[in-house]
Design a protein around this motif. Structure first.
Motif, short mmCIF file in Angstrom:
data_model
loop_
_atom_site.label_atom_id
_atom_site.label_comp_id
_atom_site.label_asym_id
_atom_site.label_seq_id
_atom_site.Cartn_x
_atom_site.Cartn_y
_atom_site.Cartn_z
N THR A 54 17.47 -12.86 -24.79
CA THR A 54 17.12 -11.73 -23.93
C THR A 54 15.76 -11.95 -23.27
OG1 THR A 54 18.35 -10.21 -25.35
CG2 THR A 54 16.76 -9.24 -23.84
N LEU A 55 14.79 -12.39 -24.04
CA LEU A 55 13.46 -12.62 -23.51
C LEU A 55 13.47 -13.71 -22.44
CD1 LEU A 55 10.41 -12.19 -23.50
CD2 LEU A 55 10.25 -13.74 -25.47
N ALA A 56 14.13 -14.83 -22.73
CA ALA A 56 14.17 -15.93 -21.77
C ALA A 56 14.89 -15.53 -20.48
CB ALA A 56 14.86 -17.14 -22.40
N GLU A 57 16.00 -14.83 -20.61
CA GLU A 57 16.74 -14.39 -19.43
C GLU A 57 15.93 -13.41 -18.59
OE1 GLU A 57 20.42 -12.85 -20.89
OE2 GLU A 57 21.34 -14.84 -21.11
N CYS A 65 10.85 -14.32 -12.41
CA CYS A 65 11.29 -15.64 -11.92
C CYS A 65 10.45 -16.78 -12.48
CB CYS A 65 11.28 -15.66 -10.39
SG CYS A 65 12.32 -14.39 -9.62
N LEU A 66 10.24 -16.74 -13.78
CA LEU A 66 9.42 -17.75 -14.45
C LEU A 66 10.31 -18.76 -15.18
CD1 LEU A 66 6.75 -15.35 -16.00
CD2 LEU A 66 6.45 -16.83 -14.00
N PRO A 67 10.30 -20.02 -14.78
CA PRO A 67 11.07 -21.03 -15.51
C PRO A 67 10.65 -21.05 -16.97
CG PRO A 67 10.28 -21.91 -13.43
CD PRO A 67 9.58 -20.60 -13.62
N THR A 68 11.61 -20.83 -17.85
CA THR A 68 11.32 -20.65 -19.27
C THR A 68 12.18 -21.58 -20.12
OG1 THR A 68 10.75 -18.32 -18.91
CG2 THR A 68 11.31 -18.97 -21.16
N ALA A 69 11.56 -22.26 -21.07
CA ALA A 69 12.27 -23.14 -21.99
C ALA A 69 12.21 -22.54 -23.39
CB ALA A 69 11.66 -24.53 -22.00
N VAL A 70 13.26 -22.78 -24.15
CA VAL A 70 13.33 -22.31 -25.54
C VAL A 70 13.42 -23.51 -26.46
CG1 VAL A 70 14.66 -21.01 -27.23
CG2 VAL A 70 14.41 -20.12 -24.90
N LEU A 71 12.57 -23.53 -27.46
CA LEU A 71 12.57 -24.59 -28.47
C LEU A 71 12.62 -23.93 -29.84
CD1 LEU A 71 12.22 -27.59 -29.30
CD2 LEU A 71 9.75 -27.22 -29.20
N GLU A 144 22.34 -36.19 -25.46
CA GLU A 144 22.90 -34.86 -25.21
C GLU A 144 21.83 -33.78 -25.09
OE1 GLU A 144 26.22 -33.83 -27.76
OE2 GLU A 144 26.49 -35.95 -28.28
N TRP A 145 20.56 -34.13 -25.28
CA TRP A 145 19.48 -33.15 -25.17
C TRP A 145 19.33 -32.71 -23.71
CZ3 TRP A 145 14.83 -35.42 -28.42
CH2 TRP A 145 15.25 -35.62 -29.74
N GLU A 146 19.06 -31.44 -23.51
CA GLU A 146 18.82 -30.92 -22.16
C GLU A 146 17.48 -31.43 -21.64
OE1 GLU A 146 18.14 -26.68 -19.77
OE2 GLU A 146 18.24 -26.72 -21.97
N THR A 147 17.46 -31.84 -20.39
CA THR A 147 16.22 -32.28 -19.76
C THR A 147 15.76 -31.22 -18.77
OG1 THR A 147 16.84 -34.62 -19.95
CG2 THR A 147 15.09 -34.07 -18.38
N VAL A 148 14.50 -30.80 -18.91
CA VAL A 148 13.91 -29.83 -17.98
C VAL A 148 12.80 -30.53 -17.19
CG1 VAL A 148 14.46 -27.87 -19.47
CG2 VAL A 148 12.24 -29.02 -19.71
N ASN A 149 12.31 -29.84 -16.16
CA ASN A 149 11.28 -30.39 -15.27
C ASN A 149 11.77 -31.63 -14.54
OD1 ASN A 149 9.44 -28.43 -15.96
ND2 ASN A 149 8.22 -29.71 -17.32
N GLN A 150 13.06 -31.65 -14.23
CA GLN A 150 13.58 -32.77 -13.47
C GLN A 150 13.15 -32.66 -12.01
OE1 GLN A 150 17.53 -34.43 -14.72
NE2 GLN A 150 17.85 -32.35 -15.50
N LYS A 151 13.28 -33.75 -11.28
CA LYS A 151 12.88 -33.80 -9.87
C LYS A 151 13.61 -32.71 -9.09
CE LYS A 151 12.40 -36.99 -5.96
NZ LYS A 151 12.65 -38.36 -5.47
N GLY A 152 12.85 -31.95 -8.33
CA GLY A 152 13.43 -30.90 -7.51
C GLY A 152 13.49 -29.54 -8.21
N GLU A 153 13.23 -29.52 -9.53
CA GLU A 153 13.25 -28.26 -10.28
C GLU A 153 11.84 -27.65 -10.34
OE1 GLU A 153 16.80 -29.23 -13.56
OE2 GLU A 153 14.69 -29.15 -14.18
N LYS A 154 11.79 -26.34 -10.46
CA LYS A 154 10.51 -25.68 -10.71
C LYS A 154 10.04 -26.05 -12.12
CE LYS A 154 10.94 -21.65 -7.69
NZ LYS A 154 10.91 -20.15 -7.62
N LYS A 155 8.76 -26.24 -12.27
CA LYS A 155 8.21 -26.65 -13.56
C LYS A 155 8.24 -25.49 -14.56
CE LYS A 155 7.16 -30.68 -11.87
NZ LYS A 155 8.03 -31.83 -12.18
N ILE A 156 8.57 -25.84 -15.80
CA ILE A 156 8.56 -24.85 -16.87
C ILE A 156 7.14 -24.30 -17.02
CG2 ILE A 156 8.79 -24.51 -19.37
CD1 ILE A 156 11.47 -24.78 -17.98
N CYS A 157 7.02 -22.97 -17.06
CA CYS A 157 5.69 -22.38 -17.24
C CYS A 157 5.61 -21.48 -18.47
CB CYS A 157 5.26 -21.61 -16.00
SG CYS A 157 6.37 -20.32 -15.47
#
Length: 306
Positions: A54-57, A65-71, A144-157
């Motif tokens: 819920t928080l990430a969404e 509109c904040l790119p958010t990663a969950v670990l 199989e790990w998800e990759t974030v901050n790929q080229k063209g994507e908004k950076k995780i903040c």
């Protein structure tokens, strides 16, 4: 702000938004907005996954509109092979015979992930499959790990680090011994329901010493959410429900008896580290920690700002 979909969102979403806004204000002059790291702690089965989702969404959606990663700290567990080696190296220590306790996580991996995200680099988010090896678990193949901050994507903040021991801090040998002796005294007069007293002091000190390494993650938190059970023993019933659901979905997992023994291995840490976490991981009156006390039904009974 997204609609509130559970009884906890109305507490922790405004809290995080407030801390985020303050973070943005105090770092506005910097060219690149520094990473905002949220720690989330809750005993197993307390509902952390729902809260994190819920928080990430919410943070990813308008108006934020904040790119958010969950670990998850669970995704930092040692590989099955490394865990088996740890168990063999310390055969008399029941606390490290399976995943769970501090010392069974790859903290260097967690530090590396956060460092990479801070640098805005393409970053693989680790994954762990608890159903492998009959419920003992193992890391998912890195491919199989998800990759974030790929080229063209908004950076995780924003990063949310969640887990049962997130925010725990080492006590030191003297404090561990004091709590252990108190538990032993209660056991001697049949006034004890925990697990701490059934462990050797040296085994508890081993785990506490390993926990010191976790400060490298905890010290990066900008905010902390603690889902605190009114009675820590609720974890047994909640974890049984959680494993039954896992068996239903995966077709593999621990039996009820294995689950109880599994939680027994965690419980000494709850006895040692829950009270200090309740007092505040950042120290007194920081304003950066929210403690939500929940009943057996997982509904909020009280909310405390620390």
């Amino acid at each position: 702000m997204s609609d509130v979909i559970d009884d906890k969102s109305r507490y922790y979403i405004p809290f995080i938004v407030e801390r985020l806004e303050l973070h943005q204000e105090t770092t506005a002059e910097k060219e690149d907005q520094p990473l905002f790291v949220i720690g989330m702690n809750g005993v197993q089965g307390a509902g952390k996954t729902t809260l994190v989702t819920t928080l990430a969404e919410t943070l990813r959606s308008p108006p934020y509109c904040l790119p958010t990663a969950v670990l998850s700290v669970d995704d930092l567990y040692l590989s099955n092979e490394s865990q088996q080696q740890l168990a063999k190296t310390h055969p008399m220590n029941p606390l490290v015979q399976h995943r769970g306790q501090p010392s069974t996580h790859d903290i260097a991996l967690g530090i590396s992930v956060l460092s990479s995200l801070r640098a805005g680099k393409p970053t693989k988010i680790p994954q762990y499959d608890k159903s492998k090896f009959g419920g003992q678990g193992d890391r998912v193949d890195e491919k199989e790990w998800e990759t974030v901050n790929q080229k063209g994507e908004k950076k995780i903040c924003v990063v949310v680090l969640e887990g049962w021991c997130v925010g725990f801090r080492a006590l030191g040998k003297d404090n561990v011994q004091r709590k252990w002796e108190e538990a032993k005294a209660k056991l001697a007069v049949n006034n004890y329901e925990g697990r701490l007293a059934y462990n050797r002091l040296e085994d508890l000190v081993f785990v506490d010493k390993a926990l010191m390494q976790y400060d490298a993650l905890t010290d990066q938190f900008n905010a902390m959410i603690h889902i605190d059970a009114e009675d820590t023993k609720f974890v047994y019933e909640w974890r049984l429900e959680q494993e039954a659901s896992l068996r239903s979905k995966k077709g593999d997992g621990m039996t009820d008896e294995q689950v109880r023994k599994f939680v027994d291995g965690y419980y000494p840490a709850y006895e040692l580290y829950t009270d200090p976490l309740r007092a505040g991981v950042f120290g007194p009156s920081s304003g950066k920690q929210l403690r939500l006390i929940v009943g057996k039904d997982r509904k909020v009974k009280d909310a405390i700002r620390l």
